[in-house]
Design a protein around this motif. Structure first.
Motif, PDB file in Angstrom:
ATOM      1  N   PHE A  89       0.795  -1.361  -0.207  1.00 22.12           N
ATOM      2  CA  PHE A  89      -0.154   0.108   0.224  1.00 22.12           C
ATOM      3  C   PHE A  89       0.907   1.189   0.207  1.00 22.12           C
ATOM      4  O   PHE A  89       0.591   2.046  -0.810  1.00 22.12           O
ATOM      5  N   TYR A  90       1.984   1.192   0.764  1.00 24.74           N
ATOM      6  CA  TYR A  90       2.961   2.277   0.719  1.00 24.74           C
ATOM      7  C   TYR A  90       3.609   2.461  -0.390  1.00 24.74           C
ATOM      8  O   TYR A  90       3.821   3.644  -0.980  1.00 24.74           O
ATOM      9  N   LEU A  91       4.040   1.290  -1.108  1.00 32.18           N
ATOM     10  CA  LEU A  91       4.704   1.462  -2.308  1.00 32.18           C
ATOM     11  C   LEU A  91       3.964   1.963  -3.339  1.00 32.18           C
ATOM     12  O   LEU A  91       4.443   2.662  -4.182  1.00 32.18           O
ATOM     13  N   LEU A  92       2.522   1.808  -3.455  1.00 31.51           N
ATOM     14  CA  LEU A  92       1.729   2.423  -4.550  1.00 31.51           C
ATOM     15  C   LEU A  92       1.579   3.909  -4.173  1.00 31.51           C
ATOM     16  O   LEU A  92       1.634   4.636  -4.929  1.00 31.51           O
ATOM     17  N   ALA A  93       1.629   4.206  -2.897  1.00 32.51           N
ATOM     18  CA  ALA A  93       1.494   5.668  -2.645  1.00 32.51           C
ATOM     19  C   ALA A  93       2.866   6.427  -3.091  1.00 32.51           C
ATOM     20  O   ALA A  93       2.781   7.496  -3.531  1.00 32.51           O
ATOM     21  N   ILE A  94       3.830   5.533  -2.778  1.00 29.88           N
ATOM     22  CA  ILE A  94       5.145   6.349  -3.125  1.00 29.88           C
ATOM     23  C   ILE A  94       5.195   6.344  -4.808  1.00 29.88           C
ATOM     24  O   ILE A  94       5.723   7.510  -5.225  1.00 29.88           O
ATOM     25  N   TYR A  95       4.445   5.570  -5.251  1.00 32.14           N
ATOM     26  CA  TYR A  95       4.557   5.746  -6.920  1.00 32.14           C
ATOM     27  C   TYR A  95       3.718   6.927  -7.327  1.00 32.14           C
ATOM     28  O   TYR A  95       4.346   7.465  -8.292  1.00 32.14           O
ATOM     29  N   VAL A  96       2.876   7.018  -6.700  1.00 28.29           N
ATOM     30  CA  VAL A  96       1.709   8.242  -7.062  1.00 28.29           C
ATOM     31  C   VAL A  96       2.614   9.607  -6.807  1.00 28.29           C
ATOM     32  O   VAL A  96       2.412  10.434  -7.511  1.00 28.29           O
ATOM     33  N   LEU A  97       3.394   9.558  -5.726  1.00 30.64           N
ATOM     34  CA  LEU A  97       4.232  10.841  -5.340  1.00 30.64           C
ATOM     35  C   LEU A  97       5.325  11.104  -6.176  1.00 30.64           C
ATOM     36  O   LEU A  97       5.712  12.016  -6.464  1.00 30.64           O
ATOM     37  N   ASN A  98       6.114  10.136  -6.557  1.00 29.29           N
ATOM     38  CA  ASN A  98       7.345  10.336  -7.550  1.00 29.29           C
ATOM     39  C   ASN A  98       7.733   9.159  -8.340  1.00 29.29           C
ATOM     40  O   ASN A  98       8.577   9.559  -9.264  1.00 29.29           O
ATOM     41  N   HIS A  99       7.257   8.018  -8.571  1.00 24.10           N
ATOM     42  CA  HIS A  99       7.290   7.045  -9.559  1.00 24.10           C
ATOM     43  C   HIS A  99       8.849   6.810  -9.758  1.00 24.10           C
ATOM     44  O   HIS A  99       9.182   6.804 -10.757  1.00 24.10           O
ATOM     45  N   PRO A 100       9.562   6.505  -8.618  1.00 24.06           N
ATOM     46  CA  PRO A 100      11.090   6.407  -8.761  1.00 24.06           C
ATOM     47  C   PRO A 100      11.227   4.894  -9.729  1.00 24.06           C
ATOM     48  O   PRO A 100      10.480   4.187  -9.700  1.00 24.06           O
ATOM     49  N   LYS A 101      12.581   4.499  -9.837  1.00 28.44           N
ATOM     50  CA  LYS A 101      12.930   3.313 -10.147  1.00 28.44           C
ATOM     51  C   LYS A 101      12.731   2.234  -9.146  1.00 28.44           C
ATOM     52  O   LYS A 101      13.509   2.685  -7.873  1.00 28.44           O
ATOM     53  N   LEU A 102      12.197   1.354  -9.172  1.00 32.82           N
ATOM     54  CA  LEU A 102      11.945   0.371  -7.690  1.00 32.82           C
ATOM     55  C   LEU A 102      13.061  -0.976  -8.061  1.00 32.82           C
ATOM     56  O   LEU A 102      12.879  -1.498  -9.033  1.00 32.82           O
ATOM     57  N   ILE A 103      13.729  -0.806  -6.985  1.00 33.32           N
ATOM     58  CA  ILE A 103      14.724  -2.176  -6.889  1.00 33.32           C
ATOM     59  C   ILE A 103      14.527  -2.884  -5.735  1.00 33.32           C
ATOM     60  O   ILE A 103      14.428  -2.394  -4.591  1.00 33.32           O
TER      61      ILE A 103
END
Length: 602
Positions: free
Chosen positions: A234-248
């Motif tokens: 749920f937090y990873l989805l919220a981070i994507y909305v805020l910044n959509h960085p590259k996820l490793i």
């Protein structure tokens, strides 16, 4: 405007009997009772939905029509259980609604219902996360007022909910819903503060670290199990909305992303945050590759088979003989869905925090065995099927009992069900090869369900015709000439068991009009069973006294017999009669009667 609800929810409500209520209503009434409020909006599905419509119209300036009668409520097949949608007169979807409900808030509500809805929509359309139309609504049926300050995980979760675009409408208004996150740093600080472990390992969970400025990378060190992937997802989805960085993903040894984390990783990699699909052909190719990795369910001779008949006719013996590798379970009156299929159960971490994880029942464990061994037949044997309420134990799984006869789908369930927790658990334990979370749960063709029951037992639950119709049925007749029937003379009777049993059955049929299912079967006594006076008298007389002749004992027992204990004591005395004249002589040898005068078995 109108409100459409889930067909599953409507069907579940319509099947309730004897004043039973939806779990949703029970939760709401529990909250209301604590607040000292008498509620009328949970008296029926109609009143609840009209209350929700009133709240949505007030908060969102909608003009949704109220339902005028129960018949006006129509279910929509594609909606999950506790979801709804608002549509206009042109059938355009204006908003999707999650009816968020739980006995407790926190993990049970926020990290299960909302993520399952969100992830399901993303799998169907990965631009869902950035779309503002249709509106995303969380109708919160839980009173958060007394929890907001105390529950440390709640405020960040609510902030993440709002960051993901949900408008939160409260059934119990508090005006204390926190604002959404504005930047990733704020979110990461909160997440570190509420980091929880999975199970009893304080070092497990997800650690999120941003790389030096400019790289725009987010490294997620993962060590999670069960529902924790939804919590952190749920937090990873919220981070994507805020910044959509590259996820490793930095995986711990032996850790693989479950379907929740894999879906989120794919979302990050695609970057749909700007203008949707930049390369549609590439994404379609990815989708085709994903489909290629999904295996078809095994086909086979999977069936549902019901073995029924009188006690001692060999039902359980034949089930074990024909299906030696099947798992086994016995139903009893309090047995329920969570014990048989599985369900969310609380587990306590080392820090004392409560987490809810899906705990599988014997049915699900047997199903997983079949799915992971598609070349062989597997299944489960249910003893005493009608000693539990089959409707309550099977729940939605009842729909899976309809099997396909098409040669290409032989034995597979015709109609899938959408149970998010069960689907996720199955995907986790089959490496996602069948994609149950996307396609719905079905039984494979190499999985069978075998059940035994005696319809005439006392105190059992009725099994309705609709349930029976989905089973092959085999009746076990009473056959005294079958192999391995105990032939020894019974103490207290002085005659062989087949003579005693058949004479009792004849009398019960002709004089007491007892149903055949309540008679004695030849295997009422098993090979190598202890045949002393205590066991024989207690077993035969106890069955007759408490079950078969419970309401007409005077027609079966001697007029001097007033209690079961008296009947058992009398059986030890060859000079006294246990049964009424006519029956007594047929089943017992008395002191003055020659031992070779036994009547023949009928």
């Amino acid at each position: 405007m109108k409100l459409e609800i889930s067909e599953k929810l409507l069907n579940k409500y319509n099947k309730l009997e004897n004043g039973a209520k939806l779990t949703l209503f029970q939760y709401i009434e529990t909250i209301a009772n604590k607040k000292g409020v008498q509620r009328t909006d949970t008296s029926s599905l109609l009143t609840f939905l009209n209350r929700m419509i009133t709240d949505l119209n007030r908060e969102l300036n909608y003009q949704i029509d109220q339902f005028t009668s129960p018949d006006a409520i129509q279910g929509t097949p594609e909606l999950d259980m506790y979801t709804a949608r608002v549509v206009n007169d042109e059938n355009e979807v204006l908003a999707t609604v999650v009816i968020a409900n739980a006995g407790k808030l926190g993990n049970t509500l926020i990290t299960q219902q909302l993520p399952m809805d969100y992830l399901g929509n993303i799998r169907n359309n990965d631009t869902y996360i950035v779309n503002t139309h249709p509106a995303k609504i969380c109708y919160l049926t839980f009173d958060i007022h007394s929890y907001l300050d105390d529950l440390k995980t709640l405020r960040p979760l609510l902030r993440a909910t709002r960051t993901l675009g949900y408008q939160i409408i409260e059934m119990f208004p508090t005006n204390r819903i926190p604002k959404q996150y504005d930047d990733v740093k704020d979110l990461l600080n909160d997440l570190r503060a509420v980091k929880r472990d999975s199970g009893n390992d304080p070092d497990s969970g997800i650690e999120l670290v941003t790389t030096p400025q400019g790289n725009n990378e987010l490294i997620a060190t993962i060590d999670v199990r069960g529902q924790s992937s939804k919590y952190y997802g749920f937090y990873l989805l919220a981070i994507y909305v805020l910044n959509h960085p590259k996820l490793i993903y930095d995986l711990k040894p032996g850790q693989t992303p479950d379907l929740t984390l894999a879906t989120i990783k794919n979302l990050y990699n695609r970057d749909v945050s700007q203008s949707g699909h930049e390369n549609l052909e590439e994404l379609e190719a990815e989708s085709e590759d994903t489909q290629e990795n999904i295996s078809p369910l095994p086909i086979g001779k999977g069936l549902n088979k019901l073995l029924y008949g009188a006690p001692g006719t060999g039902k359980s013996y034949q089930a074990a003989k024909q299906y030696p590798n099947f798992d086994r379970v016995t139903f009893y009156p309090d047995y329920d869905f969570t014990q048989f299929i599985g369900g969310l159960k609380p587990t306590r971490g080392s820090d004392g925090a409560i987490d809810y994880q899906f705990v599988a029942g014997p049915f699900t464990n047997s199903l997983i065995t079949a799915l992971n061994d598609p070349s062989n037949d597997h299944g489960i044997i249910i003893e005493e099927l009608n000693r539990a309420s089959v409707a309550a134990v099977f729940g939605e799984v009842f729909q899976l009992l309809d099997r396909n006869s098409d040669v290409n789908f032989l034995g597979i369930s015709k109609y899938p069900i959408n149970d998010p927790d069960l689907a996720e658990y199955l995907d986790q334990h089959t490496n996602g090869r069948y994609a149950f979370q996307t396609k719905g749960v079905q039984l494979p063709g190499n999985f069978s369900i075998i059940a035994t029951m005696n319809p005439a037992d006392q105190g059992v639950f009725p099994v309705d015709a609709a349930f029976k119709r989905r089973w092959e049925q085999e009746y076990f007749p009473i056959d005294w000439k079958a192999d391995n029937v105990v032939s020894a003379k019974l103490p207290g009777f002085g005659k062989p068991w087949p003579v005693v049993g058949s004479a009792l059955n004849d009398f019960l049929l002709q004089t007491l009009n007892v149903e055949e299912d309540a008679l004695f079967g030849p295997f009422f006594f098993k090979e190598n069973e202890r045949l002393d006076i205590e066991n024989v008298s207690s077993k035969i007389l106890g069955y007759l006294w408490n079950n078969v002749a419970r309401y007409n004992r005077e027609q079966l027992f001697n007029k001097d017999i007033k209690t079961l204990s008296q009947a058992i004591q009398t059986l030890s005395n060859p000079n006294k009669s246990v049964f009424v004249p006519g029956l007594e002589e047929k089943v017992r040898t008395h002191a003055a009667e020659p031992a070779n005068q036994d009547p023949q078995i009928s």
